[in-house]
Write an enzyme that holds these catalytic residues in place. Structure first.
Site, PDB file in Angstrom:
ATOM      1  N   SER A   1       0.826  -1.213   0.000  1.00 13.48           N
ATOM      2  CA  SER A   1       0.000   0.000   0.000  1.00 13.48           C
ATOM      3  C   SER A   1       0.853   1.253   0.000  1.00 13.48           C
ATOM      4  O   SER A   1       1.937   1.274   0.580  1.00 13.48           O
ATOM      5  CB  SER A   1      -0.882   0.003   1.251  1.00 13.48           C
ATOM      6  OG  SER A   1      -1.484   1.262   1.447  1.00 13.48           O
TER       7      SER A   1
ATOM      8  N   TYR B   1      -1.374  -0.547  10.742  1.00 10.65           N
ATOM      9  CA  TYR B   1      -1.721  -1.206   9.468  1.00 10.65           C
ATOM     10  C   TYR B   1      -0.597  -0.993   8.459  1.00 10.65           C
ATOM     11  O   TYR B   1      -0.100  -1.939   7.849  1.00 10.65           O
ATOM     12  CB  TYR B   1      -3.043  -0.660   8.907  1.00 10.65           C
ATOM     13  CG  TYR B   1      -3.193  -0.921   7.431  1.00 10.65           C
ATOM     14  CD1 TYR B   1      -2.983   0.092   6.504  1.00 10.65           C
ATOM     15  CD2 TYR B   1      -3.492  -2.196   6.973  1.00 10.65           C
ATOM     16  CE1 TYR B   1      -3.083  -0.159   5.152  1.00 10.65           C
ATOM     17  CE2 TYR B   1      -3.587  -2.448   5.617  1.00 10.65           C
ATOM     18  CZ  TYR B   1      -3.377  -1.426   4.709  1.00 10.65           C
ATOM     19  OH  TYR B   1      -3.464  -1.671   3.360  1.00 10.65           O
TER      20      TYR B   1
ATOM     21  N   LYS C   1       2.324  -3.671   6.535  1.00 10.25           N
ATOM     22  CA  LYS C   1       2.656  -3.750   5.110  1.00 10.25           C
ATOM     23  C   LYS C   1       4.178  -3.561   4.939  1.00 10.25           C
ATOM     24  O   LYS C   1       4.828  -4.298   4.208  1.00 10.25           O
ATOM     25  CB  LYS C   1       1.904  -2.687   4.312  1.00 10.25           C
ATOM     26  CG  LYS C   1       0.400  -2.907   4.239  1.00 10.25           C
ATOM     27  CD  LYS C   1       0.063  -4.217   3.520  1.00 10.25           C
ATOM     28  CE  LYS C   1      -1.422  -4.353   3.302  1.00 10.25           C
ATOM     29  NZ  LYS C   1      -1.780  -5.637   2.639  1.00 10.25           N
TER      30      LYS C   1
HETATM   31  C1  WQD Z   1      -9.666   9.798   0.585  1.00 15.13           C
HETATM   32  C2  WQD Z   1      -9.875  11.290   0.760  1.00 15.13           C
HETATM   33  C3  WQD Z   1     -10.166  11.949   3.056  1.00 15.13           C
HETATM   34  C4  WQD Z   1     -13.963   9.790   3.595  1.00 15.13           C
HETATM   35  C5  WQD Z   1      -7.120   4.810   2.747  1.00 15.13           C
HETATM   36  C6  WQD Z   1      -6.124   4.098   3.582  1.00 15.13           C
HETATM   37  C7  WQD Z   1      -5.036   3.550   2.711  1.00 15.13           C
HETATM   38  C8  WQD Z   1      -5.628   2.702   1.600  1.00 15.13           C
HETATM   39  C9  WQD Z   1      -6.677   3.474   0.816  1.00 15.13           C
HETATM   40  C10 WQD Z   1      -5.383   0.413   2.187  1.00 15.13           C
HETATM   41  C11 WQD Z   1      -9.112  11.867   1.949  1.00 15.13           C
HETATM   42  C12 WQD Z   1     -11.437  12.208   2.265  1.00 15.13           C
HETATM   43  C13 WQD Z   1     -12.790  10.304   3.075  1.00 15.13           C
HETATM   44  C14 WQD Z   1     -15.020  10.671   3.943  1.00 15.13           C
HETATM   45  C15 WQD Z   1     -13.702  12.530   3.204  1.00 15.13           C
HETATM   46  N1  WQD Z   1      -6.165   1.511   2.112  1.00 15.13           N
HETATM   47  N2  WQD Z   1     -12.663  11.651   2.872  1.00 15.13           N
HETATM   48  N3  WQD Z   1     -14.846  12.019   3.724  1.00 15.13           N
HETATM   49  O1  WQD Z   1      -7.380   7.788   3.546  1.00 15.13           O
HETATM   50  O2  WQD Z   1      -6.477   8.209   1.200  1.00 15.13           O
HETATM   51  O3  WQD Z   1      -6.503   5.888   2.112  1.00 15.13           O
HETATM   52  O4  WQD Z   1      -7.653   3.940   1.772  1.00 15.13           O
HETATM   53  O5  WQD Z   1      -4.271   0.258   1.787  1.00 15.13           O
HETATM   54  O6  WQD Z   1      -4.212   2.765   3.518  1.00 15.13           O
HETATM   55  O7  WQD Z   1      -5.563   5.059   4.457  1.00 15.13           O
HETATM   56  O8  WQD Z   1      -8.641   6.989   1.492  1.00 15.13           O
HETATM   57  O9  WQD Z   1     -11.021   7.122   0.824  1.00 15.13           O
HETATM   58  O10 WQD Z   1     -10.435   7.206   3.300  1.00 15.13           O
HETATM   59  O11 WQD Z   1      -9.907   9.173   1.853  1.00 15.13           O
HETATM   60  O12 WQD Z   1     -13.563  13.751   3.014  1.00 15.13           O
HETATM   61  O13 WQD Z   1     -16.127  10.256   4.438  1.00 15.13           O
HETATM   62  O14 WQD Z   1     -11.253  11.522   1.033  1.00 15.13           O
HETATM   63  O15 WQD Z   1      -9.897  13.012   3.960  1.00 15.13           O
HETATM   64  O16 WQD Z   1      -8.698  13.189   1.593  1.00 15.13           O
HETATM   65  P1  WQD Z   1      -7.217   7.337   2.147  1.00 15.13           P
HETATM   66  P2  WQD Z   1     -10.082   7.565   1.903  1.00 15.13           P
END
Ligand code: WQD
Length: 339
Positions: A124, A148, A152
């Protein structure tokens, strides 16, 4: 000869299974179904016309893994199985280290015992931590911000050390950015249990009426519109990246690491607007404070995967939004019977 997918009934695993089957290779799945449904594999069979044997069990269970290798000639493995919720890992570090590292260690021991040495590992972009310089390259220093991510990172190190000690091992590490979307059929897709942590499934559940509104976690980041920027990649592009990684592993000893991303970052609001435009819907949202642990911007330099895997992401943000909504519309309760 077959490819074993540990965790292959999950979101990325099921899409990868479909891709490998359509490429003419056989697939076997081991999954403990802790975050997956056997219905996903039933539908993969329906879509491909191919059987997908499922062993229900844990990747850290040596007997369960031996049963798979005793019954099928496995020549390559893709290791998806693992716990993957960032926030949960902070609250339950021992559970995450025990589960994710035991799975990797046990899998390697059983592979070695069965003379199987090609391994593609689901890593990841989270291993890059809070690096500010973009785009991210595989040579950048690593540093995680949650257990987490460390699992990885540690699994990557375990596999590097193993392929150095036992040159029969051919290892490919794939660092995913933000997988979203679904197969164009709308028959398989992302089915998060409980309240979705990730942006795209949350948007889908808001538009379907299952959630009231989207919380946009902060609009005061140093980005184009103040909201977080991420490298969203269509899950079918990701699946095709795994097929390319299997081909690479056949020919290359040692360990090689690749970013699987599009190389383009989009903000939260840009994704929201793209979703509204391509699907003709409204996404009600409210700006709320930042989510602890989030970084402003994260996107890949995918050049190494293009040059060495001969792979690149082809699907657009509109494709991602269209296919995500198509899955949600046709499966409002995911794989669960209509409730
Ligand atoms: C994306 C953007 C949030 C939800 C995560 C894991 C990473 C990987 C992929 C496994 C960010 C914003 C999100 C919401 C929002 N998983 N957001 N409202 O955090 O980049 O990555 O998933 O490997 O390890 O950390 O993905 O989709 O949670 O967030 O504003 O309800 O959307 O702040 O900018 P993230 P995400």
């Amino acid at each position: 000869m077959a490819v074993l997918l540990t965790g292959g009934a999950g979101y990325i695993g099921s899409h990868t299974a479909l891709c490998i089957l359509n490429a003419g290779q056989d697939v076997v799945v081991l999954d403990n179904l802790s975050n997956a449904s056997p219905e996903a594999l039933r539908r993969v069979s329906e879509l491909t016309g191919k059987d997908v044997p499922l062993f229900v069990g844990d990747c850290a269970d040596k007997d369960a893994l031996n049963r798979v290798f005793d019954q099928y000639k496995i020549d390559q493995v893709i290791h998806f199985a693992g716990l993957k919720a960032v926030g949960e890992s902070v609250a339950q570090p021992l559970r995450y280290y025990r589960n994710n590292l035991d799975a990797t260690l046990t899998l390697c021991e059983v592979m070695q015992a069965h003379q199987c040495f090609d391994l593609v590992f689901s890593s990841s972009a989270t291993v890059y931590g809070t690096i500010q310089e973009m785009p991210l390259r595989e040579t950048f220093p690593l540093g995680c911000t949650n257990p987490y991510g460390w699992t990885k990172f540690m699994s990557e190190q375990i596999l590097r050390d193993l392929s150095h000690a036992d040159e029969r091992f051919h290892v490919v590490l794939l660092r995913y950015f933000n997988p979203v979307g679904a197969h164009e059929s709308g028959r398989i897709g992302e089915d998060p249990s409980g309240i979705p942590n990730n942006l795209m499934p949350f948007i889908c559940q808001v538009v379907s009426g299952r959630r009231k509104e989207l919380s946009v976690f902060g609009n005061d980041y140093p980005t184009r519109d103040g909201t977080g920027v991420r490298d969203y990649i269509h899950v079918m592009d990701l699946a095709e990246g795994h097929l390319a990684a299997l081909a690479y592993a056949r020919e290359h000893a040692g360990t090689e690491v690749f970013n699987l991303g599009t190389g383009v970052g989009y903000s939260v609001l840009e994704l929201v607007h793209a979703f509204e435009e391509v699907n003709g819907v409204r996404v009600p949202y409210r700006v709320t404070p930042r989510r602890p642990g989030d970084i402003a911007t994260c996107y890949a330099d995918p050049a190494k995967a293009t040059n060495l895997l001969h792979w690149e992401a082809k699907r657009s943000l509109a494709d991602m939004c269209r296919d995500a909504w198509n899955w949600q519309k046709n499966n409002p309760n995911g794989y669960h019977e209509a409730q």
